[in-house]
Design a protein around this motif. Structure first.
Motif, PDB file in Angstrom:
ATOM      1  N   GLY B  43       7.302  40.385  -1.033  1.00  0.00           N
ATOM      2  CA  GLY B  43       6.436  39.373  -0.425  1.00  0.00           C
ATOM      3  C   GLY B  43       5.214  39.081  -1.269  1.00  0.00           C
ATOM      4  O   GLY B  43       4.124  38.866  -0.749  1.00  0.00           O
ATOM      5  N   LEU B  44       5.393  39.049  -2.590  1.00  0.00           N
ATOM      6  CA  LEU B  44       4.248  38.729  -3.456  1.00  0.00           C
ATOM      7  C   LEU B  44       3.803  37.294  -3.202  1.00  0.00           C
ATOM      8  O   LEU B  44       4.588  36.473  -2.726  1.00  0.00           O
ATOM      9  CB  LEU B  44       4.651  38.888  -4.930  1.00  0.00           C
ATOM     10  CG  LEU B  44       4.833  40.316  -5.423  1.00  0.00           C
ATOM     11  CD1 LEU B  44       5.249  40.315  -6.886  1.00  0.00           C
ATOM     12  CD2 LEU B  44       3.564  41.133  -5.244  1.00  0.00           C
ATOM     13  N   PRO B  45       2.549  36.982  -3.525  1.00  0.00           N
ATOM     14  CA  PRO B  45       2.108  35.588  -3.385  1.00  0.00           C
ATOM     15  C   PRO B  45       2.995  34.672  -4.245  1.00  0.00           C
ATOM     16  O   PRO B  45       3.338  35.037  -5.370  1.00  0.00           O
ATOM     17  CB  PRO B  45       0.676  35.615  -3.950  1.00  0.00           C
ATOM     18  CG  PRO B  45       0.239  37.037  -3.900  1.00  0.00           C
ATOM     19  CD  PRO B  45       1.480  37.859  -4.064  1.00  0.00           C
ATOM     20  N   GLY B  46       3.364  33.532  -3.690  1.00  0.00           N
ATOM     21  CA  GLY B  46       4.073  32.522  -4.477  1.00  0.00           C
ATOM     22  C   GLY B  46       5.586  32.614  -4.509  1.00  0.00           C
ATOM     23  O   GLY B  46       6.242  31.680  -4.942  1.00  0.00           O
ATOM     24  N   VAL B  47       6.163  33.727  -4.055  1.00  0.00           N
ATOM     25  CA  VAL B  47       7.619  33.841  -4.147  1.00  0.00           C
ATOM     26  C   VAL B  47       8.279  33.038  -3.032  1.00  0.00           C
ATOM     27  O   VAL B  47       7.661  32.750  -2.010  1.00  0.00           O
ATOM     28  CB  VAL B  47       8.096  35.307  -4.106  1.00  0.00           C
ATOM     29  CG1 VAL B  47       7.546  36.068  -5.290  1.00  0.00           C
ATOM     30  CG2 VAL B  47       7.715  35.976  -2.793  1.00  0.00           C
TER      31      VAL B  47
END
Lengths: 484, 482
Positions: B43-47
């Motif tokens: 759930g990293l930012p941008g994925v």
């Protein structure tokens, strides 16, 4: 060197007039000496830029340099860049070093372009003035009391002040076009799905779209040639052929049908801005275009519709910033709830919190149908209006913003008026259409942008229409006095 | 007052895709924590999620197998809630437009009758990660290997009226997903889990009582126990004039009790809305028909065929077809030896018994179908008796042989278990037994016919079980009466 366009710089590199390293150094020095006044960069990646420039020069020497090879660019700090801080203008992501590159960053890397650094922006792209950034406001290069617009305010200011030949922006409700208008540059928001969103930190997923912010339409075409295309990592990117966006720049304006939505010229529009737009339209008439009044009857629904959909999506998109895996974490959390509450409470600024609250409310049980579902229906109506209008016209024109740049602090206590500064741009995002803002004149020394709206995937047409205007006018060549 | 029990089940089936439902990471079980979680799973930012079409095929197979409407357009929604093992703080699921609509299955009741249980819907969703509370002093570890594993959640109508019916339904669903090959159904690894909604109402009342939801029960046995203990708890409350609280409860198998997990007041508002990162899933009627053609024979059809074609009793046919591994094993042995009844008796008898005793699933039985075929052939051609065969079977079960059809012969040879069918050799033994037991011989000859059993036993014992029992009987009769 810093007053040249990408097209000119690329020719200069190819002719051996200067190297990419020299060019990159020139811009790094300008940033170093001038950006103190503007605050347009959050991170300057000087070492990495010079390394990339060296590689680009070597590539050119080996004979395989594309158009963007060796060209320095600024990237909005919303794009994940491997090994570089990717803050999205927020304290929440101040400690975040991305472990991967966004698709857009990958594409520019592959093209041989050089990244000068990451530009300032409204926190998580939520704002129209760049005042919500954790890193402080960006100043407008034309008048430093004024805002540069937002959310891509850092990119717009950097390009206007010639701290970078071009930059990327993202546009959810006008975040490329409104700052382009306020700073007197060219900004293009492509059709939704034209440019990959992978690695671009999401604000409102169904509206977000990345695009170029440049001096000229020709440069925007060169940038879009690299950025556009279907991405298997983004299910909402569209598998539509990517043309060469420079190919039709010189098509004639003879017989072009321009639609003027009467709703865009009614109340709320500054008179002097209206005059600038009218004279721009006269230029088109001189070139043989035909102007026709049209109606977009649901225009008044765009802002309220947007302020349900965008906050709803953002309330969910920003939930992953919870202090557990990355980003800001509060000191000594007592328990899990404390960790969540304080990490998020400290990490997010007031505008982001406001939108998370609005979105959370709109999606709650009992309100979902009245707000979110209804907003989706009005969104469809807004889209239908445009489709209807495009039966009769090739391109729609109007102002990009109701006024020129307002002053820093002027609207911070009045979010509704602030939201209304995107009144002409928001509907375009709701309908997923491509839109541009191009410099069209000045009011009291402040730039005014003309907005062009096209049919889905008609970027080439918009760029052509913009380029032809820029052949007749020199508004886009004007440089703010302190940055000549 | 007389109470009626009302039960509905939500079963979570892990679909056996190689990679996760929205990312390319592997779904294999048991890897080191967080080694099978990519940027998307973290759930990293941008994925962004990208849907794995294999999960769609498998879900459609299930829908077709339970006679359900397949929705040509289904939509992923976000279910928003904060929890450390939920990396995006929302789960991608399908609330408003699930892939599978209404269907049904028939379950067998103890009295031999059948009952139809409605399947309300089934939808695709992603699993969460795991929170690890052991080995972390005052901290919780998070393992995101499981995050993003594809699940099919199968929701039943509240059609079940006892814990036994609930178990029968769960077993039937388990059998179907195993037949379809869409899940390994492994309950220990959590590939097949169940939530049970339980309520009581006075007999004759239409309106449902207030229900409690029992979460995450992962064995057939525990489902039955958990439901029964919950029924007792609710009955005690209602009998004493109280009212049941709507809440989520957890079954503690060690204490055999249920206790509240969270009450309605604390219940989440999940703020479901369509996931803007994913397009609606569209599948055409032609594509659905193409998937229908790939469906294997299902347990009910196979059971009917075993009865009709092979003449098996309903009881045997049902027992053989619950587990696809058992049914396949049976068919292989049956075809090789050409004796449907004998194969059934062995597989439902000795093979099933020893598996149960050792706690083995049929697929893990150490004696394979080739080995059993070799053994049964030797019974049929009188090389060994049924009794000796059990000894050979046990040897195979404990690992003797190489897993081939020839194992029976090797073991028979090695242990010298070949049946004695040589009349002369049997007569020699009989003569000795007669000589050693003059008293019994006299009694037999004076009319005590029952003693024949004694003589057979003595001869078999003297031959170490290897003499052909039929021949022994025949020759004994002849010698004793002569």
């Amino acid at each position: 060197m810093h007053n040249k366009t990408i097209a000119e710089l690329s020719a200069g590199l190819e002719a051996g007039e200067f190297s990419s390293v020299e060019l990159t150094q020139c811009y790094l020095e300008r940033i170093n000496s001038l950006d103190e006044q503007l605050n347009s960069f959050i991170t300057v990646t000087a070492e990495r830029a010079l390394e990339q420039a060296k590689n680009a020069d070597a590539q050119r020497a080996a004979g395989n340099a594309g158009i963007l090879n060796g060209i320095p660019l600024a990237q909005k700090d919303i794009f994940c860049t491997k090994g570089v801080k990717t803050s999205c203008g927020s304290r929440m992501l101040d400690p975040f070093i991305s472990p991967y590159d966004a698709t857009t960053i990958n594409k520019f890397n592959d093209s041989g372009a050089v990244m000068l650094g990451k530009t300032n922006m409204d926190e998580f792209a939520m704002g129209s003035s760049n005042e919500t950034s954790w890193y402080g406001p960006v100043k407008n290069p034309w008048k430093q009391d004024a805002v540069p617009g937002g959310s891509s305010g850092g990119s717009a200011a950097a390009v206007a002040a010639r701290l970078a030949p071009a930059a990327t922006g993202t546009d959810t409700g006008g975040s490329i076009r409104q700052p382009a208008s306020f700073c007197g540059i060219t900004g293009l928001k492509p059709t939704y799905g034209r440019v990959s969103r992978y690695g671009m930190i999401a604000f409102a997923s169904s509206l977000d779209q990345a695009g170029p912010m440049t001096r000229t339409a020709e440069d925007a075409a060169l940038m879009l040639n690299v950025m556009a295309g279907m991405d298997p990592r983004d299910s909402t990117s569209v598998d539509e052929a990517v043309p060469d966006y420079t190919a039709n720049l010189n098509d004639s304006m003879q017989g072009l049908k321009i639609g003027l939505p009467k709703e865009y010229f009614s109340q709320g529009l500054d008179d002097s801005v209206a005059k600038v737009i009218e004279s721009a339209l006269q230029e088109y008439e001189k070139m043989g275009a035909v102007i026709k009044e049209i109606s977009l009857p649901t225009s008044n629904l765009a802002v309220p519709t947007y302020y349900i959909i965008a906050p709803s999506e953002c309330s969910s998109n920003l939930s992953r910033m919870d202090g557990v895996r990355y980003g800001h974490r509060c000191e000594d959390p007592k328990d899990l709830n404390d960790l969540y509450i304080r990490s998020r409470g400290e990490g997010f600024g007031p505008e982001v919190k406001r939108r998370i609250l609005v979105g959370t409310y709109a999606l709650s049980e009992g309100f979902y149908d009245a707000y979110y579902v209804k907003a989706q229906k009005t969104r469809r109506l807004i889209s239908n209006d445009f489709n209807q209008a495009f039966n009769d016209v090739d391109v729609i024109m109007g102002p990009a913003a109701p006024s020129t740049a307002f002053n820093i602090g002027e609207l911070t206590d009045d979010p509704i008026t602030m939201y209304l500064s995107d009144i002409y741009t928001i509907a375009v995002n709701l309908a997923g259409l491509p839109g541009m803002s191009i410099p069209a004149g000045f009011v009291n020394g402040m730039p005014v942008g003309l907005q062009l709206i096209g049919k889905h995937f008609a970027e080439a047409k918009l760029l052509n229409v913009a380029h032809q205007f820029q052949q007749q006018t020199d508004w886009h060549m004007k440089v703010p006095a302190s940055f000549k | 007052m007389q109470w009626e029990v009302v039960i509905g089940l939500e079963i979570h089936v892990q679909l056996s895709t190689k990679s996760k439902i929205f990312s390319g990471a592997s779904t294999a079980y048991g890897a080191e924590p967080n080694t099978q979680a990519c940027t998307v799973d973290l759930g990293l930012p941008g994925v962004l999620p990208v849907f794995n079409g294999e999960a769609l095929n498998k879900s459609v197979m299930f829908g077709l197998a339970v006679g359900a409407q397949i929705n040509e357009r289904s939509v992923f929604d976000r279910k928003n809630y904060f929890y450390p093992d939920s990396p995006k703080a929302y789960q991608i699921s399908q609330l408003y437009y699930p892939i599978v609509g209404e269907g049904y299955i028939d379950i067998d009741l103890e009295d031999g009758s059948q009952k139809r249980i409605g399947v309300t819907r089934a939808h695709m969703e992603e699993d969460a990660g795991k929170s690890l509370h052991e080995n972390f002093h005052k901290q919780t570890g998070i393992d995101l290997n499981r995050a993003g594993t594809p699940l099919l959640e199968i929701v039943s109508e509240p059609d079940m009226r006892s814990a036994k019916e609930a178990v029968a339904y769960m077993r039937k669903i388990h059998s179907i997903v195993r037949y379809l090959g869409i899940s390994d159904g492994n309950m220990q690894e959590g590939s097949f889990r169940c939530d049970a909604n339980v309520s009581l109402r006075p007999i004759g009342q239409e309106e449902f009582g207030t229900r409690a939801e029992l979460k995450n029960i992962n064995s057939f046995r525990f489902v039955e126990k958990a439901i029964n203990v919950e029924i007792e708890r609710q009955m005690d409350i209602l009998e004493s004039g109280g009212s049941v609280t709507q809440e989520t409860r957890l079954y503690d198998s060690q204490k055999n009790e249920t206790r509240p997990m969270r009450s309605k007041e604390e219940a989440n508002d999940y703020r479901y809305f369509p996931d803007p990162d994913l397009l609606p899933i569209v599948i055409s009627a032609e594509e659905i028909e193409a998937i229908r053609k790939t469906l294997p024979e299902l347990p009910d059809a196979k059971c009917a065929r075993f009865m009709q074609q092979l003449g098996l009793s309903e009881k045997d046919a049902k027992a053989l077809t619950v587990d696809r591994d058992m049914a396949d094993y049976y068919e292989q042995v049956q075809q090789a030896i050409g004796d449907a009844k004998m194969a059934a008796n062995w597989i439902l008898g000795d093979v099933a018994a020893i598996n149960n005793k050792n706690g083995l699933e049929f697929k893990d039985c150490p004696v394979n179908a080739e080995q059993l075929t070799g053994l049964l052939k030797r019974i049929k051609d009188n090389t060994i008796s049924g009794k000796i065969a059990k000894e050979v079977f046990e040897a195979m079960f404990s690992g003797e042989g190489s897993g081939s059809e020839g194992d029976a012969d090797t073991i028979i040879d090695k242990k010298g278990l070949k049946q004695i069918t040589d009349t002369g050799a049997i007569e020699t033994i009989i003569d000795r037994v007669i000589a050693d037991n003059p008293g019994q011989v006299a009694e037999f000859q004076s009319g005590k016919d029952k003693l024949i059993g004694f003589f057979v036993g003595q001869v078999m014992k003297a031959s170490k079980g290897k003499a052909n029992p039929g021949q022994v009987n025949q020759l004994l009769q002849k010698k004793l009466r002569s």
